[in-house]
Scaffold this active site. Structure first.
Site, PDB file in Angstrom:
ATOM      1  N   HIS A 182       0.815  -1.073  -0.028  1.00 23.63           N
ATOM      2  CA  HIS A 182      -0.008   0.161  -0.008  1.00 23.63           C
ATOM      3  C   HIS A 182       0.796   1.265   0.040  1.00 23.63           C
ATOM      4  O   HIS A 182       1.762   1.337   0.930  1.00 23.63           O
ATOM      5  CB  HIS A 182      -0.794   0.082   1.199  1.00 23.63           C
ATOM      6  N   GLU A 185       1.618   3.210   3.164  1.00 23.67           N
ATOM      7  CA  GLU A 185       2.383   2.788   4.072  1.00 23.67           C
ATOM      8  C   GLU A 185       3.859   2.454   3.731  1.00 23.67           C
ATOM      9  O   GLU A 185       4.529   1.380   3.992  1.00 23.67           O
ATOM     10  CB  GLU A 185       1.805   1.137   4.294  1.00 23.67           C
ATOM     11  N   HIS A 332       2.522  -4.044   6.778  1.00 24.29           N
ATOM     12  CA  HIS A 332       1.533  -3.171   6.647  1.00 24.29           C
ATOM     13  C   HIS A 332       1.628  -1.913   7.974  1.00 24.29           C
ATOM     14  O   HIS A 332       2.679  -2.521   8.875  1.00 24.29           O
ATOM     15  CB  HIS A 332       0.173  -3.383   6.407  1.00 24.29           C
ATOM     16  N   GLU A 393       0.681  -5.608  10.976  1.00 24.17           N
ATOM     17  CA  GLU A 393       0.419  -4.320  10.984  1.00 24.17           C
ATOM     18  C   GLU A 393       1.386  -3.642  12.021  1.00 24.17           C
ATOM     19  O   GLU A 393       1.146  -3.614  13.288  1.00 24.17           O
ATOM     20  CB  GLU A 393      -1.075  -4.084  11.350  1.00 24.17           C
TER      21      GLU A 393
END
Length: 428
Positions: A182, A185, A332, A393
């Protein structure tokens, strides 16, 4: 194609320019703003290098700054040179010279011989936002400094930027780490680049990384790292993209006014969310995201025309198939949690590893929210191979996370990556 930088410009390429000047000995704040002080120091650098003193960073200036971006230069041996004298001349270290030039005999240097001279500072900066250009310089610099690393271009982005991997180790156990699926990110790319550099430097020094000796990891594992899956999207978010491409993305974003532009952009440049591209209940992902209004190219959450229709996701898929890794980990930056299952599928050993990862990182173990539980890289890997796959994450807050978060992210993820590489608790 070199993007010419001048007074008034902003973005990650300006930060990279400022970092190069700082490394070259010109005191300068790395803030991404091409102001009067940046122009003044750039002009001083151009004067020192015998370039046109115009205060504009064009191709000649970029070439002159190249060694400072990559973290090394080349030196042609002259009569009377020793490795000690060369290290002193360039502010390097003897160990770095020996590592960068395997097989060199310090007592038999030959005049005319060309050697690599690493500078004393780390290759990977911690204060420059990511761009495709920065990652390219880091890959080149790391491989030159540590020739036992292996770099490979595994694909190209929609704009034709290379997708680079780095490999550390020659052992039988293969693991695959990826980052920056992403665009906003992008900080995760620095996480993987720094881990690579830490591994390589520790191997040279005979030290440990994340609780295990780098030598043990090298001998037992092959760690493949793909730090930047979405270079086009990252360049958009960090201001490195050209004007025409930025206007193109802005037109897509205009249909989604509640998503900040460009900071809210997660997709690749054509507007496909790369982590919704994998053949793991993709049709369900399409149904969910279309119902949310993401039924066409968008800054995020558009699943694409078909699974693996984006060049970047296709490259990651094909690389994974070729590597056939024992474990996959995708990084992420939202929530400080670890996702370790796909639907009700729980590959052998996943739970035990997840508990270890949580213990060393402090990240919680959670199930993926329903709306995000389809078509991700980790989902497909578990479905395809029935082996441990994880989405980490590694941050909390509004994307893009500030670079001040990188140090803590490295501290918490390094032992987890080492555990993942070894598949067990490492020993020093």
């Amino acid at each position: 194609m070199v993007k010419i930088l001048r007074y008034g410009d902003r973005g990650s390429l300006v930060s990279l320019l400022q970092k190069g000047l700082e490394r070259a000995g010109f005191e300068l704040e790395v803030d991404g703003v091409f102001g009067e002080e940046t122009r003044r120091q750039l002009t001083r650098f151009q004067r020192r290098e015998g370039l046109t003193e115009d205060g504009v960073a064009g191709p000649a200036t970029e070439q002159a700054l190249g060694p400072w971006y990559r973290g090394y230069t080349e030196h042609v041996i002259r009569p009377g040179d020793t490795l000690w004298s060369i290290a002193g001349r360039y502010g390097s270290r003897l160990a770095l010279l020996e590592s960068a030039n395997p097989g060199i005999d310090p007592f038999r240097l030959m005049a005319g011989q060309r050697i690599v001279v690493p500078f004393a500072f780390p290759v990977v900066p911690g204060d420059v936002p990511v761009s495709g250009e920065l990652v390219g310089y880091c890959v080149e610099g790391l491989v030159a400094r540590y020739p036992f690393l292996r770099a490979e271009e595994v694909g190209r982005s929609e704009l034709g930027l290379p997708l680079w991997t780095l490999r550390f180790g020659e052992g039988p156990r293969r693991v695959f780490f990826s980052a920056a699926h992403h665009a906003n990110e992008w900080i995760t790319a620095l996480l993987l680049l720094r881990y690579t550099e830490d591994l390589a430097d520790a191997l040279v020094r005979g030290e440990a990384v994340g609780g295990a000796s780098a030598e043990s990891i090298y001998e037992r594992c092959q760690v493949t790292l793909l730090p930047l899956v979405d270079p086009d999207g990252v360049d958009l978010v960090t201001g490195a993209l050209g004007e025409r491409e930025t206007v193109y993305a802005a037109a897509i974003a205009a249909a989604f006014p509640t998503i900040p532009f460009p900071d809210g952009w997660k997709a690749n440049l054509p507007g496909t969310d790369l982590n919704l591209q994998y053949p793991a209940l993709w049709d369900e992902a399409r149904e969910v995201k279309f119902a949310q209004g993401f039924d066409r190219p968008a800054p995020r959450d558009y699943v694409g025309a078909a699974p693996l229709s984006a060049r970047e996701s296709r490259a990651v898929y094909e690389l994974t198939e070729r590597l056939d890794p024992a474990l996959l980990m995708a990084f992420h930056t939202q929530g400080e949690v670890i996702y370790w299952k796909f639907q009700d599928r729980e590959p052998p050993g996943s739970r035990e590893l997840a508990v270890l990862f949580s213990a060393v990182s402090g990240y919680a173990l959670e199930d993926v929210p329903y709306a995000s539980s389809f078509a991700g890289l980790k989902d497909w890997f578990i479905l395809r191979y029935d082996r441990p796959g994880f989405t980490v994450e590694a941050g909390r807050g509004q994307n893009p996370l500030p670079l001040t978060e990188l140090g803590e992210m490295i501290r918490r993820c390094t032992p987890m990556m080492t555990l993942a590489a070894l598949g067990e608790v490492g020993t020093a």
